[in-house]
Scaffold this active site. Sequence first.
Site, short mmCIF file in Angstrom:
data_model
loop_
_atom_site.label_atom_id
_atom_site.label_comp_id
_atom_site.label_asym_id
_atom_site.label_seq_id
_atom_site.Cartn_x
_atom_site.Cartn_y
_atom_site.Cartn_z
CE LYS A 180 -3.69 -1.99 2.92
NZ LYS A 180 -4.85 -1.85 2.03
CG ASP A 200 -7.74 -5.13 7.15
OD1 ASP A 200 -8.92 -4.87 6.88
OD2 ASP A 200 -6.96 -5.65 6.32
NE ARG A 218 -10.74 -10.01 -2.28
CZ ARG A 218 -11.00 -9.03 -3.14
NH1 ARG A 218 -11.11 -9.29 -4.43
NH2 ARG A 218 -11.17 -7.80 -2.72
#
Length: 490
Positions: A259, A270, A333
């Site tokens: 990032k 997170d 995910r």
Amino acid sequence: MPYPELTVSTSPARDGGADAIVLALPPLDEAAAVLADWPGVEDVLRGVGFTGAIGTTTRVFAPAATDLPLFVVGTGAAASADAVRDAVGAAVRTTTGYARLAVAIPHAEAHWRAAAEGAVLGGYRFEGYKSSDTAKSRASQVVLHLGTDVDAAELRAVDVVGSAVALVKDLVNIPAEWLGPADLAERAIEAVAGLPVDVEVLDEAELEAQGYGGILGVGKGSDRPPRLVRLTYAPADAARHIALVGKGITFDTGGLSLKPPASMVGMKFDMAGAATALAVVRAAAQRELPLAVTAWLCIADNMPSGRATRPGDVLRMLDGQSVEVLNTDAEGRLVMADGLVAASRTHPDVLVDIATLTGAVIVALGNRHTGVMGDDVTVARYLEAASSVGEPAWQLPLPDHMEDELDSPIADLRNAKVGDPAGGTMFAGLFLRRFVGRTGEDADAPRIPWVHLDIAGSGENKASPFGSTDKGPTAATVRSLLAFLEAEIR
């Protein structure tokens, strides 16, 4: 305790021994009857132009009514439960410097529970790490003054809500240096100590032995190895089983798909999905709800190193499906896929996952609405629960025509659409759906009823405080999930 102790009294607010009084009122044209018991207050409010708008708080000098500091907060016209919750929450959040607050809602006592929730939510405080406290503290006690007593079990339910929300906020506020995967697993064990909740923790060796390729793939770049925590609350009289899967990335650098610096700030947040799943299981056990609730906390540090997963690598997930990792910053995910498979193997009646999954949901829905996906029937039940407690949520589609976008030339599916931002939240939802199990052994059997909650926007308030919500973690979906559980009992 990081939120105020709440009690209810039938005595007048001015006689409760408080340090200050909060009086919740509608616009003055609706408040005349109420203000008859508060001499001089109406004249002062008219003089300062009090409108009764939700959450506007005014300090009033009215010695004929009370010698205590008096604050009047607006609840809006024809106050709803949500308006009362927001008004009392705003008042308790902003009325600082008083250890004990008396709160009176004489015009809307039917909404006492909403007022009580507003008080415990608005009074949350994180002790933090400052060497000296430069801010005035919020009240440690709030007394809600009503015309009648309330059921002790209902008051206890409000305290459980306050405790659940505070647990999530506390965990999210802790810096990542002190909350790695093993630390979060220990915190989970401590949180349910003394309750009828079984805890199982899988370390990196057990994760590898059992085939949790997604969690291992995300966590292998870190010096702090991953964990999977399973919490099980299963009372003997349980008629239904709700499974929760929470994303627990204790810090997200993006991995080798690093990032930019500004985007990395706040990435301790997170793991909010895992914290939420933990808090809901604990609350169900504290409330002794007659249904089974299990939670899988999928915990990893997403860090770059010589061991980290590379873009283009293929991971083998818990159910054997292979995933080509095109973007290591689409890591949530991957860990959630393993959790969904594990939860599906227990054949729950409903499967819910909670994750700070996509920045795209913020583009779509802003910072207050939770993105909700899944099968329409179960999603509708969740949305009804969310509406009942005043938590904004919005259903997004899972379009069948996007299924082809999951295809990989070398694996069963890919984890990201690199260079294509269109429908990023829905792509992630479709990815997760591939790992939701079936209700039977037949491959054509319906999938387990499933709800996916993307809290990337709603889980953190980066803007100005509002209602009972401060800057920082919001614990979004905790109250909705508790309402959802209660509805499943009926």
